[in-house]
Scaffold this motif. Sequence first.
Motif, PDB file in Angstrom:
ATOM      1  N   ALA A 193       0.845  -1.196   0.000  1.00  0.00           N
ATOM      2  CA  ALA A 193       0.000   0.000   0.000  1.00  0.00           C
ATOM      3  C   ALA A 193       0.881   1.246   0.000  1.00  0.00           C
ATOM      4  CB  ALA A 193      -0.914   0.003   1.222  1.00  0.00           C
ATOM      5  N   GLY A 194       0.503   2.237  -0.821  1.00  0.00           N
ATOM      6  CA  GLY A 194       1.261   3.475  -0.914  1.00  0.00           C
ATOM      7  C   GLY A 194       2.189   3.524  -2.103  1.00  0.00           C
ATOM      8  N   GLU A 195       2.521   2.367  -2.671  1.00  0.00           N
ATOM      9  CA  GLU A 195       3.402   2.348  -3.840  1.00  0.00           C
ATOM     10  C   GLU A 195       2.622   2.733  -5.097  1.00  0.00           C
ATOM     11  OE1 GLU A 195       6.381  -0.695  -4.418  1.00  0.00           O
ATOM     12  OE2 GLU A 195       5.819  -1.604  -2.497  1.00  0.00           O
ATOM     13  N   VAL A 196       3.371   3.250  -6.094  1.00  0.00           N
ATOM     14  CA  VAL A 196       2.792   3.607  -7.385  1.00  0.00           C
ATOM     15  C   VAL A 196       3.463   2.747  -8.452  1.00  0.00           C
ATOM     16  CG1 VAL A 196       2.502   5.417  -9.124  1.00  0.00           C
ATOM     17  CG2 VAL A 196       2.259   5.966  -6.683  1.00  0.00           C
ATOM     18  N   VAL A 197       2.673   2.127  -9.305  1.00  0.00           N
ATOM     19  CA  VAL A 197       3.194   1.264 -10.368  1.00  0.00           C
ATOM     20  C   VAL A 197       2.626   1.707 -11.704  1.00  0.00           C
ATOM     21  CG1 VAL A 197       3.511  -0.729  -8.868  1.00  0.00           C
ATOM     22  CG2 VAL A 197       1.327  -0.404 -10.026  1.00  0.00           C
ATOM     23  N   MET A 198       3.288   1.305 -12.776  1.00  0.00           N
ATOM     24  CA  MET A 198       2.805   1.570 -14.127  1.00  0.00           C
ATOM     25  C   MET A 198       2.255   0.249 -14.684  1.00  0.00           C
ATOM     26  SD  MET A 198       3.366   4.743 -14.308  1.00  0.00           S
ATOM     27  CE  MET A 198       2.989   5.071 -16.023  1.00  0.00           C
ATOM     28  N   VAL A 199       0.929   0.175 -14.815  1.00  0.00           N
ATOM     29  CA  VAL A 199       0.285  -1.050 -15.293  1.00  0.00           C
ATOM     30  C   VAL A 199       0.165  -0.986 -16.817  1.00  0.00           C
ATOM     31  CG1 VAL A 199      -1.775  -2.495 -15.200  1.00  0.00           C
ATOM     32  CG2 VAL A 199      -1.004  -1.282 -13.142  1.00  0.00           C
ATOM     33  N   PRO A 200       0.749  -1.961 -17.531  1.00  0.00           N
ATOM     34  CA  PRO A 200       0.675  -1.933 -18.994  1.00  0.00           C
ATOM     35  C   PRO A 200      -0.732  -2.262 -19.506  1.00  0.00           C
ATOM     36  CG  PRO A 200       1.787  -3.931 -18.253  1.00  0.00           C
ATOM     37  CD  PRO A 200       1.565  -3.083 -17.034  1.00  0.00           C
ATOM     38  N   VAL A 201      -1.085  -1.654 -20.640  1.00  0.00           N
ATOM     39  CA  VAL A 201      -2.327  -1.956 -21.356  1.00  0.00           C
ATOM     40  C   VAL A 201      -1.933  -2.609 -22.671  1.00  0.00           C
ATOM     41  CG1 VAL A 201      -4.398  -1.019 -22.431  1.00  0.00           C
ATOM     42  CG2 VAL A 201      -3.532  -0.002 -20.309  1.00  0.00           C
ATOM     43  N   LEU A 202      -2.434  -3.817 -22.922  1.00  0.00           N
ATOM     44  CA  LEU A 202      -2.052  -4.574 -24.107  1.00  0.00           C
ATOM     45  C   LEU A 202      -3.151  -4.549 -25.157  1.00  0.00           C
ATOM     46  CD1 LEU A 202      -0.523  -7.754 -22.394  1.00  0.00           C
ATOM     47  CD2 LEU A 202       0.541  -5.521 -22.793  1.00  0.00           C
ATOM     48  N   ASN A 203      -2.751  -4.652 -26.434  1.00  0.00           N
ATOM     49  CA  ASN A 203      -3.743  -4.773 -27.506  1.00  0.00           C
ATOM     50  C   ASN A 203      -4.074  -6.243 -27.720  1.00  0.00           C
ATOM     51  OD1 ASN A 203      -1.605  -5.874 -28.928  1.00  0.00           O
ATOM     52  ND2 ASN A 203      -1.263  -4.054 -30.195  1.00  0.00           N
ATOM     53  N   GLU A 204      -4.876  -6.533 -28.768  1.00  0.00           N
ATOM     54  CA  GLU A 204      -5.318  -7.904 -29.019  1.00  0.00           C
ATOM     55  C   GLU A 204      -4.148  -8.824 -29.362  1.00  0.00           C
ATOM     56  OE1 GLU A 204      -8.294  -7.700 -32.016  1.00  0.00           O
ATOM     57  OE2 GLU A 204      -9.784  -6.729 -30.730  1.00  0.00           O
ATOM     58  N   MET A 205      -3.047  -8.248 -29.836  1.00  0.00           N
ATOM     59  CA  MET A 205      -1.885  -9.053 -30.194  1.00  0.00           C
ATOM     60  C   MET A 205      -0.958  -9.284 -29.001  1.00  0.00           C
ATOM     61  SD  MET A 205      -2.549  -9.552 -33.321  1.00  0.00           S
ATOM     62  CE  MET A 205      -1.024 -10.277 -33.883  1.00  0.00           C
ATOM     63  N   GLY A 206      -1.353  -8.742 -27.825  1.00  0.00           N
ATOM     64  CA  GLY A 206      -0.517  -8.891 -26.639  1.00  0.00           C
ATOM     65  C   GLY A 206       0.628  -7.907 -26.579  1.00  0.00           C
ATOM     66  N   GLU A 207       0.551  -6.848 -27.411  1.00  0.00           N
ATOM     67  CA  GLU A 207       1.606  -5.836 -27.430  1.00  0.00           C
ATOM     68  C   GLU A 207       1.234  -4.664 -26.534  1.00  0.00           C
ATOM     69  OE1 GLU A 207       1.311  -5.076 -31.541  1.00  0.00           O
ATOM     70  OE2 GLU A 207       2.761  -6.625 -32.129  1.00  0.00           O
ATOM     71  N   LYS A 208       2.230  -4.128 -25.812  1.00  0.00           N
ATOM     72  CA  LYS A 208       1.968  -2.984 -24.935  1.00  0.00           C
ATOM     73  C   LYS A 208       1.736  -1.729 -25.767  1.00  0.00           C
ATOM     74  CE  LYS A 208       5.262  -1.183 -22.375  1.00  0.00           C
ATOM     75  NZ  LYS A 208       6.246  -1.004 -21.288  1.00  0.00           N
ATOM     76  N   VAL A 209       0.577  -1.070 -25.497  1.00  0.00           N
ATOM     77  CA  VAL A 209       0.258   0.153 -26.241  1.00  0.00           C
ATOM     78  C   VAL A 209       0.418   1.396 -25.367  1.00  0.00           C
ATOM     79  CG1 VAL A 209      -1.248  -0.990 -27.909  1.00  0.00           C
ATOM     80  CG2 VAL A 209      -2.208  -0.188 -25.738  1.00  0.00           C
ATOM     81  N   ARG A 210       0.279   1.226 -24.050  1.00  0.00           N
ATOM     82  CA  ARG A 210       0.487   2.347 -23.142  1.00  0.00           C
ATOM     83  C   ARG A 210       0.567   1.810 -21.720  1.00  0.00           C
ATOM     84  NH1 ARG A 210      -4.361   4.472 -20.713  1.00  0.00           N
ATOM     85  NH2 ARG A 210      -6.219   3.301 -21.379  1.00  0.00           N
ATOM     86  N   GLU A 211       0.811   2.717 -20.770  1.00  0.00           N
ATOM     87  CA  GLU A 211       0.852   2.341 -19.356  1.00  0.00           C
ATOM     88  C   GLU A 211      -0.054   3.272 -18.562  1.00  0.00           C
ATOM     89  OE1 GLU A 211       5.212   0.409 -18.558  1.00  0.00           O
ATOM     90  OE2 GLU A 211       5.052   2.607 -18.545  1.00  0.00           O
ATOM     91  N   VAL A 212      -0.656   2.737 -17.527  1.00  0.00           N
ATOM     92  CA  VAL A 212      -1.540   3.519 -16.661  1.00  0.00           C
ATOM     93  C   VAL A 212      -0.896   3.660 -15.285  1.00  0.00           C
ATOM     94  CG1 VAL A 212      -3.818   3.648 -15.584  1.00  0.00           C
ATOM     95  CG2 VAL A 212      -3.601   2.713 -17.897  1.00  0.00           C
ATOM     96  N   ARG A 213      -0.678   4.888 -14.870  1.00  0.00           N
ATOM     97  CA  ARG A 213      -0.114   5.137 -13.540  1.00  0.00           C
ATOM     98  C   ARG A 213      -1.158   4.729 -12.496  1.00  0.00           C
ATOM     99  NH1 ARG A 213       0.107   8.877  -9.480  1.00  0.00           N
ATOM    100  NH2 ARG A 213       2.155   9.323  -8.595  1.00  0.00           N
ATOM    101  N   THR A 214      -0.791   3.832 -11.615  1.00  0.00           N
ATOM    102  CA  THR A 214      -1.747   3.244 -10.667  1.00  0.00           C
ATOM    103  C   THR A 214      -1.165   3.260  -9.257  1.00  0.00           C
ATOM    104  OG1 THR A 214      -2.561   1.785 -12.424  1.00  0.00           O
ATOM    105  CG2 THR A 214      -3.130   1.193 -10.158  1.00  0.00           C
ATOM    106  N   GLU A 215      -1.952   3.803  -8.329  1.00  0.00           N
ATOM    107  CA  GLU A 215      -1.539   3.862  -6.929  1.00  0.00           C
ATOM    108  C   GLU A 215      -2.199   2.726  -6.152  1.00  0.00           C
ATOM    109  OE1 GLU A 215      -1.874   6.781  -2.999  1.00  0.00           O
ATOM    110  OE2 GLU A 215      -2.716   7.425  -4.936  1.00  0.00           O
ATOM    111  N   ILE A 216      -1.412   2.018  -5.375  1.00  0.00           N
ATOM    112  CA  ILE A 216      -1.951   0.940  -4.538  1.00  0.00           C
ATOM    113  C   ILE A 216      -2.443   1.546  -3.230  1.00  0.00           C
ATOM    114  CG2 ILE A 216      -1.423  -1.212  -3.335  1.00  0.00           C
ATOM    115  CD1 ILE A 216       0.687  -1.752  -5.490  1.00  0.00           C
ATOM    116  N   LEU A 217      -3.745   1.444  -3.004  1.00  0.00           N
ATOM    117  CA  LEU A 217      -4.350   2.030  -1.809  1.00  0.00           C
ATOM    118  C   LEU A 217      -4.289   1.084  -0.619  1.00  0.00           C
ATOM    119  CD1 LEU A 217      -7.545   3.586  -3.465  1.00  0.00           C
ATOM    120  CD2 LEU A 217      -5.380   4.730  -2.935  1.00  0.00           C
ATOM    121  N   GLU A 218      -4.538  -0.202  -0.891  1.00  0.00           N
ATOM    122  CA  GLU A 218      -4.641  -1.149   0.224  1.00  0.00           C
ATOM    123  C   GLU A 218      -4.453  -2.567  -0.293  1.00  0.00           C
ATOM    124  OE1 GLU A 218      -7.477  -1.115   4.195  1.00  0.00           O
ATOM    125  OE2 GLU A 218      -8.414  -0.881   2.223  1.00  0.00           O
ATOM    126  N   VAL A 219      -3.878  -3.407   0.529  1.00  0.00           N
ATOM    127  CA  VAL A 219      -3.767  -4.829   0.234  1.00  0.00           C
ATOM    128  C   VAL A 219      -4.604  -5.580   1.260  1.00  0.00           C
ATOM    129  CG1 VAL A 219      -2.226  -6.818   0.049  1.00  0.00           C
ATOM    130  CG2 VAL A 219      -1.466  -4.557  -0.740  1.00  0.00           C
TER     131      VAL A 219
END
Length: 404
Positions: A193-219
Motif C-alpha cells: 500500500a502506498g506504492e505507485v506502479v505503471m500497469v501496462p495496457v495490451l492490444n489484441e496481439m498482446g503488445e503494450k500500447v500504453r501504461e496507466v499510472r496506478t496507486e496501490i491504496l490497500e492490500v
Amino acid sequence: MAEILERSGYLVKVRVEVPKEKVEERYQALLRDVAKRVRIPGFRPGRAPLKVVEARIGREELLSDLKERLVKETYPLAVQELGLVPVAARVVEEELSEGEGFRYVAEVENYPEVQLPDWRSFDLQVAQEEVTEEMVDKALEELRHRYAELVPVDREAQEKDHVFVRTEEGAEFPIDLSKALPHVRETLLGKRAGEVVMVPVLNEMGEKVREVRTEILEVKTLELPELDEEFAKTLEAESLEELREKVRESLKRQAEARYQEARERAFLEKLAEGLEAEIPPSMLEAEERHLLEHLAEDLAAQGIALEAYLKALEEKGELEKFREELKQEALKRVRRSLAKERLAEELKPEVSEEEWQAYLQAVARSYGISLQELRREFGERGLARLRAAYIQDKAVKEALAKLL
C-alpha cells in the motif's frame, strides 16, 4: 364428404369432396369480396357488377383463389371427421369443373402411433452416490470460504490477495490477483500500500500500447473463520458436530436428487430407444429448426451470427458432421417426447387443482413474476403445453416408483 383412400404407416391419403352448391356459394362470396377491393374504371369502389369484376380479374385466377379457400375451409373439418391428427399435409390432386363440385386429394403425415417397450422390466443400473466424510470436510471448507472476510494486511501483495487501486483518472476498484490478467498480476505482486506502479495496457496481439499510472491504496487478504463452535452457531447450529450433521444431511439430499435425475435420464433413454413408431419427416425437420433457433440465440448472445458459424464449419470441412449430429439429436428429442407423451397416456397421472396452482406459483417465482403475469405471458395455449409437460414429468416419476 371425406374418406381415407390409402394408409401406410404415418402417411394417409385423404379425398375430400365439396358439393357444387357450396362451391357456387363460395365463388359468389369470393366475387363480392374482390369487388370491394378492386378498382374498375367507370364504377365507384365496390359498385361494379360481379360479371364485370369476373371479366376484369379473369375466371382462371378467381378459380385458383377459390380452390385455396375451399381447401383451407374444408381440410380441418375433414381430418377431424376422419380422426386424424396431421403434422403436415399437401394437396396432390384437385379437380374443379364448371358447374361441378370440387374434389381434392391430400397426402397427410399423421401423428405417429407409438408402442412403448415393456418398461416395467427395465434394469436401470444407476449407482447411488455415497456421502463420505471427505465430502463433508470439503463442504465445511467451502462454507469457511463463503463466510471469509477481506482484512487489510501490512505486507507485500501475494497470489491470492485483493489489491485496491486508484488509477491516474481517479477510478478506484479492487483487483483479485487470483483472477487478474497475467501482466496485471505480475505488476502488482510484491507491491505494498502506498506504492505507485505503471500497469501496462495490451492490444489484441498482446503488445503494450500504453501504461496507466496506478496507486496501490490497500492490500487485503481473505481471512477464513475458524471451524469451531462459534462458527457453527453463526450457521444456526448448536455445536460443530450438529453443523457437520446438517452438512452431511444436505449432501445426502443433493446426492439423492442427482440419483433420481440420473434414473430419470436412464429410464427415458431406454424408453425412447425401445419405442416403436414411424416418425414423419416433418416432425424431425421441425425439431431440427427448433434446435437451430436455440443455437442461433446462444450464438447471438456471443455476438456471432448463425450464418457465420455455419460458414466457418463449412470452411473447416465440419458442416456435414454438424448436420448429421443435428439430425441425430433431433431424432433423440422427438423419440423422447413421444415416449413421455405415450407414457402419460398409459398411466394417466392425476393432477389436483391445488397441486397445479402450487406448481404455477413455483414457475412464476422462478421467472420472478406474479401468477397473473405468468398467465398473461403464457396465454391459454402456453399454459396447456405447460400442464401437459408437467403431467408427462409426473408420469415418469410414477413409472420409476413402479420399478422399485
